[in-house]
Design an enzyme around this catalytic site. Structure first.
Site, mmCIF file in Angstrom:
data_model
loop_
_atom_site.group_PDB
_atom_site.id
_atom_site.type_symbol
_atom_site.label_atom_id
_atom_site.label_comp_id
_atom_site.label_asym_id
_atom_site.label_seq_id
_atom_site.Cartn_x
_atom_site.Cartn_y
_atom_site.Cartn_z
ATOM 1 N NE ARG A 172 -2.657 -4.166 -5.925
ATOM 2 C CZ ARG A 172 -1.729 -4.561 -5.409
ATOM 3 N NH1 ARG A 172 -0.982 -5.240 -5.462
ATOM 4 N NH2 ARG A 172 -1.824 -4.279 -3.959
ATOM 5 C CB CYS A 222 -5.388 1.185 -3.172
ATOM 6 S SG CYS A 222 -4.667 0.784 -1.415
ATOM 7 C CD GLU A 292 -4.787 -1.184 -6.810
ATOM 8 O OE1 GLU A 292 -3.817 -0.830 -6.510
ATOM 9 O OE2 GLU A 292 -5.679 -2.009 -6.245
HETATM 10 N N1 EPU Z 1 0.916 5.733 4.729
HETATM 11 C C1 EPU Z 1 0.831 7.197 5.258
HETATM 12 N N2 EPU Z 1 -0.488 7.796 5.203
HETATM 13 C C2 EPU Z 1 -1.498 7.279 4.705
HETATM 14 C C3 EPU Z 1 -1.537 5.896 4.396
HETATM 15 C C4 EPU Z 1 -0.150 5.352 4.503
HETATM 16 O O1 EPU Z 1 1.702 7.845 5.743
HETATM 17 O O2 EPU Z 1 -2.648 7.738 4.626
HETATM 18 C C5 EPU Z 1 2.296 5.328 4.974
HETATM 19 C C6 EPU Z 1 2.179 4.152 5.882
HETATM 20 O O3 EPU Z 1 2.217 4.264 7.426
HETATM 21 C C7 EPU Z 1 3.420 3.286 5.520
HETATM 22 C C8 EPU Z 1 3.289 3.392 3.809
HETATM 23 O O4 EPU Z 1 2.493 4.682 3.770
HETATM 24 O O5 EPU Z 1 4.693 3.592 5.728
HETATM 25 C C9 EPU Z 1 2.560 2.342 3.288
HETATM 26 O O6 EPU Z 1 1.307 2.245 3.646
HETATM 27 P P1 EPU Z 1 0.601 0.506 3.822
HETATM 28 O O7 EPU Z 1 1.588 -0.020 4.641
HETATM 29 O O8 EPU Z 1 -0.765 1.020 4.416
HETATM 30 O O9 EPU Z 1 0.485 0.072 2.525
HETATM 31 P P2 EPU Z 1 0.249 0.544 0.903
HETATM 32 O O10 EPU Z 1 1.336 0.602 0.147
HETATM 33 O O11 EPU Z 1 -0.896 1.904 1.017
HETATM 34 C C10 EPU Z 1 -0.527 -1.722 -0.186
HETATM 35 C C11 EPU Z 1 -1.646 -1.941 -1.099
HETATM 36 C C12 EPU Z 1 -2.556 -2.324 -0.349
HETATM 37 C C13 EPU Z 1 -2.306 -3.592 0.515
HETATM 38 C C14 EPU Z 1 -1.221 -3.087 1.447
HETATM 39 C C15 EPU Z 1 -0.970 -4.083 2.406
HETATM 40 C C16 EPU Z 1 -1.027 -0.543 -3.177
HETATM 41 C C17 EPU Z 1 -1.550 0.574 -4.052
HETATM 42 N N3 EPU Z 1 -1.665 -0.747 -1.979
HETATM 43 O O12 EPU Z 1 -0.806 -0.578 0.574
HETATM 44 O O13 EPU Z 1 -3.385 -2.862 -1.591
HETATM 45 O O14 EPU Z 1 -3.399 -3.897 1.150
HETATM 46 O O15 EPU Z 1 -0.084 -2.745 0.778
HETATM 47 O O16 EPU Z 1 -0.309 -5.056 1.939
HETATM 48 O O17 EPU Z 1 -0.300 -1.526 -3.777
HETATM 49 C C18 EPU Z 1 -5.502 -2.133 -3.073
HETATM 50 O O18 EPU Z 1 -4.497 -2.483 -3.875
HETATM 51 O O19 EPU Z 1 -6.327 -2.113 -3.125
HETATM 52 C C19 EPU Z 1 -4.743 -2.492 -1.553
HETATM 53 C C20 EPU Z 1 -5.485 -1.799 -0.528
#
Ligand code: EPU
Length: 297
Positions: A172, A222, A292
């Site tokens: 990012r 995010c 972010e």
């Molecule tokens: N999780 C929880 N509780 C929550 C949210 C998530 O336990 O409230 C757990 C999920 O179950 C999972 C883990 O956390 O095991 C990761 O969550 P998720 O798969 O939703 O991915 P993320 O790491 O939260 C990242 C990017 C997103 C992108 C997604 C999918 C960042 C900060 N976020 O989310 O990017 O869409 O992967 O590729 O890097 C953004 O940057 O604005 C964004 C939306």
């Protein structure tokens, strides 16, 4: 006595006054930009930056407004909106795109041309310029992977071209000259061996995103970056932040790294929730989350 012409005179055709930024952000928040300028081409961006530098006037850029929280108050700096730089030209596996092209349009056009690489960005809002500046991406990949070079206009209006290695992309982030405005990029995609499979894969990525994130309401994606080796969403969830509300804003009950404007939020409500989330995760779990979202003061 002759008075010097105002910088605004030269840009009257592309300048709008008192534009509500809430209409240009995906979270639908923000006061008015007193002066919003929408350049039509790279050269106009250069002329504008040169004129603003000469007049000593501060400015900011708004792209797709998908990772941004402006203040509720009016913004005095000139706001540059490159949305009209929305060209796209395909030459074999190279695609040259304007900074103002919506990412969704880039994903769709590449798919029509059976070119893979940007399909991993399916479902990500915003425009190409912001996506490059933030190295937009997700679990399937990020825009840096397909960048060949980026054209910018520097703070004094001069033109510059940066190769991928100069941009030092990271999670990012990327390194740009100070006060540079991205005007276009040359991306290198790859011919899809099976165009139908490319469309199916794009569909799967979209479906996965819709299942995990609040993709319908008003939000800016995010709030926080994932810490090394961890997940901000998981930490926020563990700290009990899901559903916390303030005024018309709420931390999503679906994904704790998203804050939503339920219709009556103010930017101050959202800022409160971001700060509260930071405080609680730090106190409960000892982790300092890095933001972010770009917050304009
Ligand atoms: N999780 C929880 N509780 C929550 C949210 C998530 O336990 O409230 C757990 C999920 O179950 C999972 C883990 O956390 O095991 C990761 O969550 P998720 O798969 O939703 O991915 P993320 O790491 O939260 C990242 C990017 C997103 C992108 C997604 C999918 C960042 C900060 N976020 O989310 O990017 O869409 O992967 O590729 O890097 C953004 O940057 O604005 C964004 C939306």
């Amino acid at each position: 006595m002759l008075t010097a012409p105002m910088w605004t005179d030269a840009f009257a055709a592309i300048l709008r006054r008192d534009v509500l930024l809430a209409e240009m952000t995906t979270i639908r928040l923000g006061g008015r930009a007193r002066c919003l300028v929408e350049p039509r081409n790279d050269e106009e961006v250069g002329d504008l930056l040169g004129a603003l530098a000469a007049a000593g006037i501060a400015w900011k850029v708004i792209g797709g407004g998908s990772n941004l929280l402006p203040p509720d108050e009016d913004v005095d700096e000139v706001v540059i909106h490159p949305a009209r730089l929305d060209s796209l030209a395909i030459d074999g596996e190279f695609v040259t795109v304007g900074a103002g092209l919506p990412l969704s349009a880039l994903v769709a056009r590449a798919s029509e041309a059976s070119l893979a690489g940007v399909h991993v960005l399916a479902g990500i809002p915003g425009q190409v310029g912001g996506a490059l500046a933030m190295n937009a991406g997700g679990r399937h990949g990020e825009i840096a992977e397909v960048v060949d070079s980026v054209r910018v206009r520097l703070a004094d209006g001069r033109s510059g071209e940066l190769a991928k290695r100069d941009l030092d992309f990271g999670y990012r982030r990327c390194r740009l000259p100070e006060d540079a405005v991205i005007t276009s990029a040359r991306l290198r995609l790859r011919p899809a061996p099976d165009p139908r499979e490319l469309k199916r894969e794009t569909g799967r990525i979209l479906k996965e995103k819709n299942a995990a994130q609040p993709t319908t309401g008003w939000n800016f994606g995010c709030m926080f970056k994932n810490p090394a080796g961890g997940s901000a969403g998981k930490l926020l969830d563990a700290a009990g932040l899901k559903g916390l509300s303030r005024g018309g804003a709420r931390i999503s009950p679906k994904h704790a790294n998203f804050v939503e404007n339920l219709g009556t939020a103010t930017a101050a409500d959202v800022r409160f929730l971001i700060e509260e989330a930071e405080r609680r995760v730090s106190e409960a779990l000892g982790v300092r989350l890095e933001r972010e979202v770009r917050i304009w003061k």
